[in-house]
Write an enzyme that holds these catalytic residues in place. Structure first.
Site, short mmCIF file in Angstrom:
data_model
loop_
_atom_site.label_atom_id
_atom_site.label_comp_id
_atom_site.label_asym_id
_atom_site.label_seq_id
_atom_site.Cartn_x
_atom_site.Cartn_y
_atom_site.Cartn_z
N LYS A 37 -29.78 55.14 18.59
CA LYS A 37 -30.45 55.90 17.54
C LYS A 37 -31.35 55.09 16.59
O LYS A 37 -32.17 55.65 15.88
CB LYS A 37 -29.40 56.64 16.67
N PRO A 73 -25.63 50.36 17.75
CA PRO A 73 -26.53 50.84 18.82
C PRO A 73 -25.88 51.80 19.81
O PRO A 73 -26.56 52.27 20.72
CB PRO A 73 -26.95 49.53 19.52
N TYR A 132 -27.50 63.21 21.62
CA TYR A 132 -28.06 62.07 22.36
C TYR A 132 -29.58 62.23 22.54
O TYR A 132 -30.33 61.26 22.38
CB TYR A 132 -27.36 61.93 23.71
N HIS A 162 -34.95 60.04 31.89
CA HIS A 162 -33.53 60.19 32.28
C HIS A 162 -33.03 61.57 31.89
O HIS A 162 -33.11 61.97 30.74
CB HIS A 162 -32.68 59.11 31.60
N TYR A 205 -21.90 54.32 29.82
CA TYR A 205 -21.18 53.87 28.63
C TYR A 205 -19.70 53.83 29.01
O TYR A 205 -19.14 54.87 29.38
CB TYR A 205 -21.36 54.86 27.47
C1 FAD Z 1 -30.23 42.92 18.27
C2 FAD Z 1 -30.60 44.37 18.07
C3 FAD Z 1 -30.40 45.28 19.11
C4 FAD Z 1 -30.74 46.62 18.94
N1 FAD Z 1 -30.54 47.51 19.96
C5 FAD Z 1 -30.87 48.79 19.79
C6 FAD Z 1 -30.68 49.75 20.80
O1 FAD Z 1 -30.18 49.43 21.88
N2 FAD Z 1 -31.04 51.02 20.57
C7 FAD Z 1 -31.61 51.42 19.37
O2 FAD Z 1 -31.97 52.59 19.20
N3 FAD Z 1 -31.82 50.55 18.40
C8 FAD Z 1 -31.46 49.25 18.58
N4 FAD Z 1 -31.66 48.38 17.59
C9 FAD Z 1 -32.26 48.87 16.38
C10 FAD Z 1 -33.79 48.94 16.49
O3 FAD Z 1 -34.26 47.79 17.13
C11 FAD Z 1 -34.32 49.07 15.08
O4 FAD Z 1 -33.80 50.28 14.55
C12 FAD Z 1 -35.84 49.08 15.01
O5 FAD Z 1 -36.36 47.81 15.31
C13 FAD Z 1 -36.29 49.49 13.60
O6 FAD Z 1 -37.67 49.30 13.48
P1 FAD Z 1 -38.30 48.91 12.09
O7 FAD Z 1 -39.76 48.81 12.36
O8 FAD Z 1 -37.83 49.85 11.04
O9 FAD Z 1 -37.68 47.49 11.71
P2 FAD Z 1 -37.88 46.08 12.43
O10 FAD Z 1 -38.03 46.23 13.88
O11 FAD Z 1 -36.79 45.21 11.91
O12 FAD Z 1 -39.27 45.56 11.88
C14 FAD Z 1 -39.43 45.08 10.57
C15 FAD Z 1 -40.59 44.13 10.52
O13 FAD Z 1 -40.79 43.72 9.17
C16 FAD Z 1 -41.02 42.31 9.14
N5 FAD Z 1 -40.64 41.78 7.83
C17 FAD Z 1 -39.39 41.47 7.38
N6 FAD Z 1 -39.45 41.01 6.12
C18 FAD Z 1 -40.75 41.03 5.76
C19 FAD Z 1 -41.45 40.64 4.59
N7 FAD Z 1 -40.80 40.14 3.52
N8 FAD Z 1 -42.78 40.80 4.56
C20 FAD Z 1 -43.45 41.29 5.64
N9 FAD Z 1 -42.85 41.65 6.78
C21 FAD Z 1 -41.51 41.52 6.84
C22 FAD Z 1 -40.16 41.78 10.28
O14 FAD Z 1 -40.61 40.52 10.73
C23 FAD Z 1 -40.34 42.86 11.33
O15 FAD Z 1 -41.43 42.63 12.19
C24 FAD Z 1 -31.31 47.04 17.72
C25 FAD Z 1 -31.50 46.13 16.69
C26 FAD Z 1 -31.14 44.81 16.84
C27 FAD Z 1 -31.34 43.84 15.70
#
Ligand code: FAD
Length: 394
Positions: free
Chosen positions: A297, A293, A385, A72, A201
């Site tokens: 980011k 969101p 962005y 995009h 947006y």
């Molecule tokens: C509903 C929702 C919508 C979103 N929409 C957007 C968006 O539109 N744009 C954007 O940029 N970001 C968005 N985000 C944010 C983005 O999804 C997160 O920033 C991203 O998933 C972060 O990745 P991560 O691997 O750090 O954490 P996570 O994806 O949360 O992964 C963490 C992992 O650790 C595991 N875990 C948890 N506790 C334990 C434990 N005790 N032991 C072992 N494993 C464990 C979990 O099961 C999970 O698989 C959204 C988040 C949510 C919740």
């Protein structure tokens, strides 16, 4: 069991760090609480910054993204009945974003992990971190009824906001900064063609709306709802109706509706902990910070943390540069706070708050009008962005 780096969590942060380290010959083990299907079932982010796209390519998992992802060059801001385009490519000297779902990124990383043969323990329970400041850092957990112990040199806490890693740091060490917003986003995933080629947006007196997509045939739309709203109270019909009312007329007229294939409400929060390191433990991604969101980011910040930790661990394990470990937190936090600022600003500018009266509504519209009417304003939005540059580790 022994490894160089123990990774807690197989979300995008944990899997990407694991893949980069594995490619560089650094031994690592991932421990995840959920099953692979559960992890893949979470519908989340969809817009990847250039830095994350480059990092996925570097990790050797960019092939399907490059084939199926949508590049995009810009996005639209809708307010006061107008549609104003932010031309990312022109305003940033050629930078763009990639629309490719977090689910797909995770799937590609999971497949690469499985192909590499590097260990990943799914459905692990009772995960506990030990000796974070001691001589023998290790992780214990229960897997298929068996109690396991994993000795390591560093632990990467990639286990999200509700994970165990941040909670394993003794009270009083971390400073927490938080803002919980008094609304959420109701999101609908549907197999309908996007209403527009680029994201829209929308600021509207009824509340914020976002038109996004996952592919040329799959859309992701959102409307701002009250924090107390329940997803069961939103039929598909009510959702489409509300979305149409918040879009400019010419856009609403083009909207193709259809049955939802996923519908959920996400709360909005800004959150940061400082520092992101405690002894041998390094917090990565959502374990250390959350953004609303609105600026797309969250996932991208997780990727920039991974990049920083990966580059430091390379120098630690290949050149013995242990001195770099203590730089991790400050390098990450400089970029994180700037992304927090942008996400907070976009949220403040586009949503209706409980105290948004006619004056505040005009102020929001005027702020948008001012930014899009000035080249400097549009450039400021665009450079944030597409994502600010990653800082070198030395
Ligand atoms: C509903 C929702 C919508 C979103 N929409 C957007 C968006 O539109 N744009 C954007 O940029 N970001 C968005 N985000 C944010 C983005 O999804 C997160 O920033 C991203 O998933 C972060 O990745 P991560 O691997 O750090 O954490 P996570 O994806 O949360 O992964 C963490 C992992 O650790 C595991 N875990 C948890 N506790 C334990 C434990 N005790 N032991 C072992 N494993 C464990 C979990 O099961 C999970 O698989 C959204 C988040 C949510 C919740």
């Amino acid at each position: 069991m022994k490894t160089q780096v123990a990774i807690i969590g197989a979300g995008p942060s944990g899997l990407l760090l694991g893949q980069l380290l594995h490619k560089a010959g650094i031994d690592n083990v991932i421990i995840e609480r959920q099953s692979p299907d559960y992890v893949l079932g979470r519908i989340r982010a969809g817009v990847l910054e250039q830095g994350m796209v480059d990092l996925l390519r570097e990790a050797g998992v960019g092939q399907r993204m490059d084939r199926e992802g949508l590049v995009h060059d810009g996005f639209e801001l809708a307010f006061d009945g107008r549609l104003e385009r932010i031309d990312l490519r022109t305003l940033t000297g050629g930078k763009t974003v990639m629309v490719y779902g977090q689910t797909e990124v995770t799937r590609d990383l999971m497949e690469a992990r499985a192909a590499s043969g590097a260990p990943c323990f799914y459905e692990a329970s009772e995960v506990e971190l030990h000796e974070l400041k001691g001589e023998n850092p290790h992780v214990t957990f229960l897997h298929q009824g068996q109690r396991m112990r994993l000795d390591c040199q560093q632990i990467a806490g990639c286990d999200g906001f509700h994970g165990v890693s941040r909670k394993s740091i003794p009270a009083g060490v971390l400073s927490e900064f938080e803002r919980v917003y008094p609304f959420g986003w109701l999101g609908v995933l549907a197999d309908t063609p996007p209403v527009n080629d680029e994201l829209i947006y929308a600021n509207h007196e009824r509340g914020f709306a976002l038109c996004s997509m996952r592919s040329p045939t799959r859309t992701r739309y959102y409307v701002q709802v009250g924090a107390e709203e329940k997803v069961e109270d939103w039929s598909d019909e009510r959702f489409w109706d509300e979305l149409k009312r918040r879009l400019p007329e010419q856009t609403a007229a083009k909207l193709v509706t259809g049955p939802s294939i996923e519908k959920s409400i996400a709360p909005l929060r800004s959150f940061v902990v400082e520092p992101m390191q405690y002894g041998h433990l390094f917090l990565v991604g959502d374990a250390a910070h959350i953004v609303p969101p609105t600026g797309a980011k969250g996932l991208n910040l997780a990727a920039s943390d991974v990049s920083t930790l990966y580059r430091i661990l390379l120098k630690v394990h290949q050149e013995g540069r242990n001195d770099l470990l203590e730089k991790y937190s400050s390098i990450c936090l400089r970029r994180i706070w700037k992304a927090e600022r942008f996400s907070w600003w976009m949220t403040s500018m586009l949503h209706r708050f409980p105290d948004t009266d006619a004056f505040s509504q005009r102020m929001q519209q005027t702020e948008l009008d001012y930014y899009v009417g000035s080249e400097a304003g549009r450039r400021t939005i665009a450079e944030n962005y597409v994502g600010l540059p990653y800082e070198a580790v030395e």
